[in-house]
Design a protein around this motif. Structure first.
Motif, PDB file in Angstrom:
ATOM      1  N   UNK B 192      16.564 -25.799  27.178  1.00 21.71           N
ATOM      2  CA  UNK B 192      17.713 -26.328  27.942  1.00 21.71           C
ATOM      3  C   UNK B 192      18.569 -27.226  27.057  1.00 21.71           C
ATOM      4  N   UNK B 193      17.890 -28.129  26.326  1.00 20.37           N
ATOM      5  CA  UNK B 193      18.629 -29.036  25.435  1.00 20.37           C
ATOM      6  C   UNK B 193      19.412 -28.245  24.395  1.00 20.37           C
ATOM      7  N   UNK B 194      18.718 -27.195  23.866  1.00 16.60           N
ATOM      8  CA  UNK B 194      19.359 -26.365  22.845  1.00 16.60           C
ATOM      9  C   UNK B 194      20.646 -25.744  23.393  1.00 16.60           C
ATOM     10  N   UNK B 195      20.527 -25.184  24.580  1.00 16.25           N
ATOM     11  CA  UNK B 195      21.686 -24.488  25.158  1.00 16.25           C
ATOM     12  C   UNK B 195      22.800 -25.470  25.495  1.00 16.25           C
ATOM     13  N   UNK B 196      22.402 -26.635  26.002  1.00 11.74           N
ATOM     14  CA  UNK B 196      23.403 -27.625  26.377  1.00 11.74           C
ATOM     15  C   UNK B 196      24.177 -28.108  25.154  1.00 11.74           C
ATOM     16  N   UNK B 197      23.500 -28.069  24.006  1.00  5.07           N
ATOM     17  CA  UNK B 197      24.140 -28.589  22.798  1.00  5.07           C
ATOM     18  C   UNK B 197      25.048 -27.590  22.101  1.00  5.07           C
ATOM     19  N   UNK B 198      25.130 -26.365  22.617  1.00  8.45           N
ATOM     20  CA  UNK B 198      25.957 -25.372  21.928  1.00  8.45           C
ATOM     21  C   UNK B 198      27.434 -25.735  22.073  1.00  8.45           C
ATOM     22  N   UNK B 199      28.228 -25.500  21.032  1.00  9.48           N
ATOM     23  CA  UNK B 199      29.626 -25.929  21.063  1.00  9.48           C
ATOM     24  C   UNK B 199      30.443 -25.150  22.097  1.00  9.48           C
ATOM     25  N   UNK B 200      31.511 -25.769  22.524  1.00 11.27           N
ATOM     26  CA  UNK B 200      32.361 -25.181  23.548  1.00 11.27           C
ATOM     27  C   UNK B 200      33.170 -23.992  23.043  1.00 11.27           C
ATOM     28  N   UNK B 201      33.151 -23.789  21.736  1.00 14.30           N
ATOM     29  CA  UNK B 201      33.872 -22.623  21.216  1.00 14.30           C
ATOM     30  C   UNK B 201      33.169 -21.329  21.611  1.00 14.30           C
ATOM     31  N   UNK B 202      31.926 -21.449  22.063  1.00 12.58           N
ATOM     32  CA  UNK B 202      31.185 -20.261  22.463  1.00 12.58           C
ATOM     33  C   UNK B 202      31.187 -20.145  23.981  1.00 12.58           C
ATOM     34  N   UNK B 203      31.573 -18.978  24.435  1.00 13.13           N
ATOM     35  CA  UNK B 203      31.505 -18.677  25.869  1.00 13.13           C
ATOM     36  C   UNK B 203      30.105 -18.114  26.138  1.00 13.13           C
ATOM     37  N   UNK B 204      29.458 -18.586  27.198  1.00 15.47           N
ATOM     38  CA  UNK B 204      28.066 -18.180  27.418  1.00 15.47           C
ATOM     39  C   UNK B 204      27.898 -17.553  28.796  1.00 15.47           C
ATOM     40  N   UNK B 205      27.231 -16.392  28.804  1.00 19.63           N
ATOM     41  CA  UNK B 205      26.820 -15.803  30.072  1.00 19.63           C
ATOM     42  C   UNK B 205      25.313 -15.641  30.017  1.00 19.63           C
ATOM     43  N   UNK B 206      24.640 -16.154  31.061  1.00 23.18           N
ATOM     44  CA  UNK B 206      23.190 -16.147  31.020  1.00 23.18           C
ATOM     45  C   UNK B 206      22.618 -15.510  32.290  1.00 23.18           C
ATOM     46  N   UNK B 207      21.577 -14.688  32.093  1.00 21.38           N
ATOM     47  CA  UNK B 207      20.766 -14.230  33.227  1.00 21.38           C
ATOM     48  C   UNK B 207      19.525 -15.092  33.224  1.00 21.38           C
TER      49      UNK B 207
END
Lengths: 320, 254, 395, 285
Positions: B192-207
């Protein structure tokens, strides 16, 4: 699957070359012939190693490109009378084109089906040369010219010189393929071999890479074929039999698949063993068959893996 | 003249896919503006994986379109979509078992960077790739395990590498297929921490099955049911929806 | 080559120095044959065994020198054949080579023998060109040329009333040479070729399709060329399809070779063949050869064995003529040209114009003799000699 | 024309007997057994020796079939079983090595000379059929092939073992998950396939000659049959065999220039366009 550490690799390469050189000095006439045959087989095996060991493409039709290279040299060099160097280059290009045509269809298949389609392609080529009239059909054709290196003082007509030439080409091929194997291209092939789906998801046009490997392997096999044709000044459909493809495949697996030096050593083992056994008995194929069944079963990683395993064990023993 | 709006980073329009008589995806539409964190949830058999594969390019839709930025990628395979900036992770680890962590990350970057066609330079001596691998490894928490063979990594670390391989391609859009599947609570929190820390330049879609992860990360949630969009809204809207509660959440949270 | 002469000179010098008290070095004959692989293993062994029979009669001695056979296995690969020939010449220092069987191996050996100026005696391969347009002063043939076998058969058959003939052979060089060699004189003698069928070479084969086509053409006879398993197949299928009631099966005699008879069974009876040898030849040399061969190997010696036997006989006679000297290879070849021997096939000599053998050709028929198939000689064409065919050895 | 059809059919039935075992083993285990041709040769040679000893073709039929089944079974238990989990590469190489061992063993035991396996006196001569005279023995070959095909069809479609085999071809893991000892099913199928190869060897004896190396030609042909028909499919092997038999027979007569390449071209085309074969076994994703 990861390429060996560079230091050891160079040491082994120099040792192998030195062994070949020593044999060249010590051997008689027939030894030179065997040496040339070994060098040619090593080139062929290294080309197949790129397919099998790196890209994981098991071809049972690789002899076709070997034979096509040999026949193309006969065609350009003897039939059309081109200078041998030019004819050799054209023959290698012919091998590449043939591999491209086969590869376009073949790389779309995987596993056993890839084996089967390469077998079919090889048998088609074999059937073609059995039937053809330009190159003497079943009987083959003599009079294939050898490379003319008299400008630099080498008489390739002399078997000792020709053995050196073949060895030299083998070393060049090794350096070239070694470069290729260690490059990002080689790494990509290994990635495809290990996990094709992931490689694709990372953006790799997998088919194109397999095709590129297939074409390079075909071209190098054709180069080996041009040397084989020069060695005996002769071509015949024997060069394209599927059993030759199978033999080279065994050499590659015994040599460890991915290791260029391993498969070269295995080529020497193969030629040497065949020679030794066939002087002992007319039923040498029985012994060869048995030895290779055992080797394939036991030495999972081939010569390369066996040597490294031994090395590790020795290193451990010396350790605390 | 009205200035053109910024195109969505990832959009799906009326996607349909059938397997024989089974309609797995029945007219699904999505639109993710750049930087969005979007989750897809739904009960088992709702068609999440099929939709994911349609977006990633592993499956071709029977009807409908997929757009990445301004490009229509409906006809493209997974590799072509990846080259347009789409990266994905796999639900079941799909790694390079014969490589070290560093080599795997370098390989991913090399492939994505189109370096695979380079055959005259040494791969293992490429400083740029190695630096990039170190950076990604740090980001996914594997900085101390660069030299470890992938096959020797613990499961949780393999999951982290799974994300790392996708990140190594420097994606614009990241599709994550159940990133915390099979993880311990502790590992899940790290993810969760890892994903939260990803930069906003990346659009994320998660299942994702884990609702904590979903509601923690996502700004919008699409609820799928029987291959259709049951509801799309903010996490709060989804949580508040009676329909969703009845069809899905209710079963779980009571 | 220089080193070779030096070495030979050194041997000679040391022999002279010892005042002849030392035994002379043996004459070495190198055999380059496919002993271990491929379809010709049986032929290779029969040639070798029969050469040994012939040399046993001489005690392996000629003019005070021992004779030694050095075997090398070609493994049925042309490049190996060539490498082994080089080994024999340069390492084992053989005085001459005998081989090979397959035409591909001959193509690979020919240039080497020509360039290295070592006599090569061909014990079984028929390509016309080898003693025709491509001929070499160093390549001699003790077996036959394809044309030599069939040249007079066309006239013979036309004379016996076989006016309409169908040709049947594999689609490769030897097949076309044998059919072509038959056709020309046959047509000149008033015969008609009603159909020519050339199945592809080297396949698991069934003659049914071709026999069907031939039946439609209604010939008086088929003239064919096949050897080994395909020959057996043809002989059987000819009977099975009932063609024996409509036409005669004829061909180059390998069709019903003694090697094939065991697998052909009674179907082989009634075939007319033409060949340079048939076990039924009535002369003392052949009788003694067959007796000794059969006593030792419990089967009938075939044309391949007979050719091997005659080859060894001819070599021995030439060596005797040359006084056992082998250093001067040109003189050795000259001696081979000069000798006349009585072989299993009757009188034999090597034609200096072409280096091909001059021999009698036999027309024979297979028939039931007791419970087994045997041979009956119908006709003997004496002293069949090839024209130069583009060979310029005769000047 | 009728004769050519019968010729094609006769070759087809030989190829069917030879290929059906190879095909099912291929489909069921994804296992390519290049030594399958060697078992064909073994059947022929054992048949030959049996005829020489007993004078009876029928005993030869039994002995050749049994010998191939036994040797095949021993090979499986001693060697090939270990390869099942391995890559197709190792299977190909080990069975490739076995070809040479088999070839040389045959030469040592039975010699270098081609021999004939005499057919039964009962079937000697010719029979008039469809307006042509055709060798009776060849009609027997056709009949035998059809009979075996029918028996196999019945066995696969109507019996429990057959159902398990079909299920195994469709989905190996699922079948194993149902608690069925898939290893034993493999073994039975493998041995049966070897037995049929031996049977084909004896039956081919009177039509072809028996010699060391007779396996090489038919091996590649039977691989063509398997690939064209679709691995693991009985119907595929049957149709593939007929196709190959007819193409061999008619192609060589009508298109002699390309006949040698025709079959391999056909095989390559099927692989390229329909890798699952013309009549694939069961539904596959």
């Amino acid at each position: 699957m990861t390429p060996p550490a560079s230091g050891t690799r160079h040491v082994v390469a120099v040792l192998l070359a030195a062994a070949a050189g020593g044999y060249w000095l010590a051997s008689g006439y027939y030894g030179k012939e065997l040496l040339a045959e070994t060098a040619i087989t090593a080139i062929l095996a290294m080309s197949l190693s790129l397919l099998v060991g790196q890209a994981g493409l098991v071809s049972l039709g690789h002899a076709a490109f070997f034979g096509i290279g040999a026949y193309a040299l006969a065609g350009f060099g003897a039939r059309l009378g081109w200078p041998p160097a030019l004819a050799m280059a054209a023959a290698v290009a012919t091998g590449a084109v043939a591999a491209l045509l086969v590869g376009l269809v073949a790389v779309r298949l995987a596993g056993v089906f890839f084996i089967m389609i390469t077998l079919a392609a090889g048998e088609m080529a074999h059937a073609w040369f059995l039937k053809d009239r330009l190159f003497g059909g079943v009987g083959g054709m003599a009079g294939v010219p050898r490379l003319d290196l008299s400008a630099i003082g080498i008489d390739t007509g002399d078997p000792a010189s020709f053995a050196l030439l073949a060895l030299g080409v083998a070393i060049l091929v090794y350096l070239l393929l070694d470069r290729l194997v260690l490059s990002p291209f080689g790494q990509t092939l290994r990635a495809i071999h290990q996990n094709e789906e992931r490689a694709r998801a990372l953006g790799c046009p997998v088919g194109r890479y397999k095709l590129a490997a297939f074409v390079v392997a075909g071209a190098v096999a054709a180069l080996a074929g041009t040397l084989a044709a020069q060695r005996s000044a002769f071509v015949s459909p024997e060069l394209l039999t599927w059993t030759l493809s199978g033999e080279v495949l065994i050499v590659v697996i015994v040599g460890g698949g991915a290791s260029l030096l391993g498969v070269s050593a295995a080529a020497a083992l193969w030629i040497g063993l065949r020679h030794q056994l066939s002087t002992l008995t007319d039923h040498w194929m029985l012994a060869m068959g048995a030895i290779f069944v055992v080797l394939v079963l036991v030495a999972g990683d081939g010569i390369d893996g066996a040597v490294r395993g031994l090395w590790r064990r020795l290193a451990q023993r010396r350790g605390p | 003249m009205i200035p053109a709006a910024m195109p969505p980073a990832l959009a799906a329009d009326g996607l349909r896919k059938s397997f024989g008589a089974l309609e797995a995806t029945r007219g699904v539409s999505l639109s993710l503006p750049p930087g969005r964190r979007h989750a897809i949830i739904g009960p088992n058999g709702a068609g999440k994986t099929t939709l994911f594969n349609l977006l990633a390019g592993a499956l071709r839709p029977d009807a409908g379109r997929v757009r990445l930025g301004s490009a229509d990628v409906t006809a493209d395979g997974p590799d072509a979509r990846a080259r347009r900036g789409l990266a994905r992770s796999f639900q079941r680890n799909s790694l390079f078992p014969g490589m070290t962590v560093e080599a795997a990350l370098m390989t991913a970057a090399a492939i994505a960077g189109g370096l695979g066609a380079v055959f005259w330079r040494r791969f293992d001596r490429d400083r740029g790739l190695a630096d990039g691998a170190a950076e990604i490894a740090a980001r996914v928490g594997l900085a101390d395990r660069l030299a470890v063979p992938v096959a020797n990594l613990a499961y949780g670390a393999q999951r982290q590498l799974e994300i790392g391989l996708a990140l190594a391609t420097r994606p614009a859009v990241l599709l994550l297929d159940e990133p915390t599947a099979g993880m311990s609570p502790e590992e899940t929190r790290a993810m969760q921490r890892l994903l939260a820390g990803l930069p906003r330049t990346i659009t994320i879609l998660v299942i994702e099955h884990d609702m904590d992860v979903v509601f923690d990360l996502a700004e919008r949630v699409t609820v799928l049911d029987y291959g259709q969009v049951l509801l799309e809204g903010t996490p709060d809207e989804v949580r508040a929806s009676d329909l969703v509660r009845r069809r899905y959440l209710g079963d779980r949270t009571g | 080559m220089k080193t070779l002469h030096l070495a030979a000179a050194a041997v000679l010098a040391s022999a002279l120095a010892a005042g002849g008290a030392l035994a002379q070095a043996p004459v070495k004959i190198g055999l380059v044959l496919p002993y271990s692989a491929g379809p010709f293993v049986a032929i290779a062994n029969e040639i070798t065994d029969s050469m040994a029979l012939a040399l046993e009669e001489t005690g392996y001695m000629v003019a005070g020198r021992k004779i030694e056979l050095v075997r090398e296995d070609t493994t049925h690969k042309p490049d190996v054949a060539q490498a082994k020939a080089k080994k024999l010449v340069f390492e084992d220092k053989v005085d001459m080579l005998v081989g090979p069987v397959a035409s591909a191996e001959l193509t690979a050996l020919f240039d080497f023998a020509h360039q290295s100026k070592v006599p090569l005696l061909i014990p079984n391969a028929g390509d016309n060109e080898v003693t025709g347009e491509k001929c070499s002063p160093w390549v001699l043939r003790t077996s036959f040329s394809n044309d030599q076998i069939v040249r007079d058969m066309g006239t013979w058959m036309a004379g016996k009333g076989y006016k309409k003939v169908a040709l049947l052979a594999f689609d490769y060089k030897a097949g076309h040479q044998l059919m072509g060699g038959f056709k020309k004189p046959f047509v000149a003698a008033g015969g008609t070729i009603v159909t020519e069928q050339y199945p592809p070479f080297g396949r698991l084969s069934d003659f049914g399709p071709w026999l069907g086509r031939i039946r439609d053409a209604k010939p008086d006879a088929i003239f064919s060329f096949f050897a080994g398993p395909p020959a057996t197949l043809l002989v059987q299928q000819f009977k099975e399809f009932g063609l024996d009631r409509e036409m005669k099966l004829t061909g180059a005699g390998w069709l019903v070779s003694p090697l094939n008879l065991p697998s052909q069974g009674q179907a082989a009876a009634g075939v007319i063949g033409v060949l340079n040898y048939v076990p039924a030849i009535d002369n003392p040399v052949n009788k003694s050869y067959q007796e000794r061969f059969q006593a030792k190997f419990k089967r009938v010696g075939s044309e391949f064995g007979a050719q091997g036997y005659d080859t060894a006989k001819l070599i021995h006679a030439a060596l005797a003529q040359a006084g056992g000297k082998t250093d001067d290879k040109a003189a050795l070849v000259k001696a081979m040209h000069a000798v006349r021997i009585e072989g299993t096939r009757g009188p034999l000599r090597i034609d200096p114009r072409t280096n091909n053998v001059v021999q009698d050709i036999y027309v024979f028929e297979t028939e039931m003799q007791g419970s087994a198939v045997g041979y009956k000689v119908l006709d003997r064409i004496r002293d069949v000699q090839d024209p130069p065919n583009g060979c310029t050895l005769g000047g | 024309m009728v004769i050519q059809l019968l010729n094609g059919m006769q070759l087809a039935m030989l190829l069917f007997l030879l290929s059906v075992g190879l095909s099912v083993v291929f489909g069921l285990m994804r296992f390519v057994n290049l030594a399958h041709g060697t078992l064909f040769m073994l059947g022929a040679f054992v048949g030959l020796s049996t005829v020489e000893a007993t004078g009876s073709f029928w005993w030869a039929l039994v002995a050749g079939t049994l010998a191939s089944a036994i040797v095949g079974g021993l090979l499986y238990l001693g060697l090939l079983r270990r390869l099942q989990a391995e890559s197709p590469l190792k299977q190909v190489l080990v069975t490739f090595g076995l070809i040479f061992i088999g070839l040389e063993a045959a030469r040592i035991i039975w010699g270098d000379y081609a021999e004939r396996l005499p057919g039964p006196a009962l079937l000697a001569g010719s029979t008039a059929l469809f307006g042509v005279v055709y060798p009776t023995y060849r009609l027997f070959v056709i009949g035998l092939g059809l009979a075996v095909a029918a028996m196999l069809y019945f066995g696969l479609e109507r019996t429990r073992v057959g159902a398990i085999i079909r299920a195994g071809v469709d989905d190996r893991t699922m079948t194993a998950a149902l608690g069925i000892d898939i290893g034993r099913v493999f073994f039975v199928v493998f041995v049966l396939g070897c037995a049929l190869a031996g049977l084909a060897g004896v039956v081919a004896g009177p039509v072809l000659s028996v010699y060391a190396g007779m396996d090489m030609g038919v091996l590649v042909l039977s691989l063509v049959v398997v690939v064209i028909g679709g691995p693991g499919s009985l119907k595929g092997a049957f149709v593939g065999a007929i196709l190959v038999g007819m193409v061999e027979t008619f192609g060589q007569v009508w298109l002699p220039e390309v006949a040698g390449m025709l079959l391999y071209g056909l095989m390559a085309a099927v692989l390229a366009l329909r890798p699952q074969g013309l009549l694939p076994a069961g539904p596959r994703p």
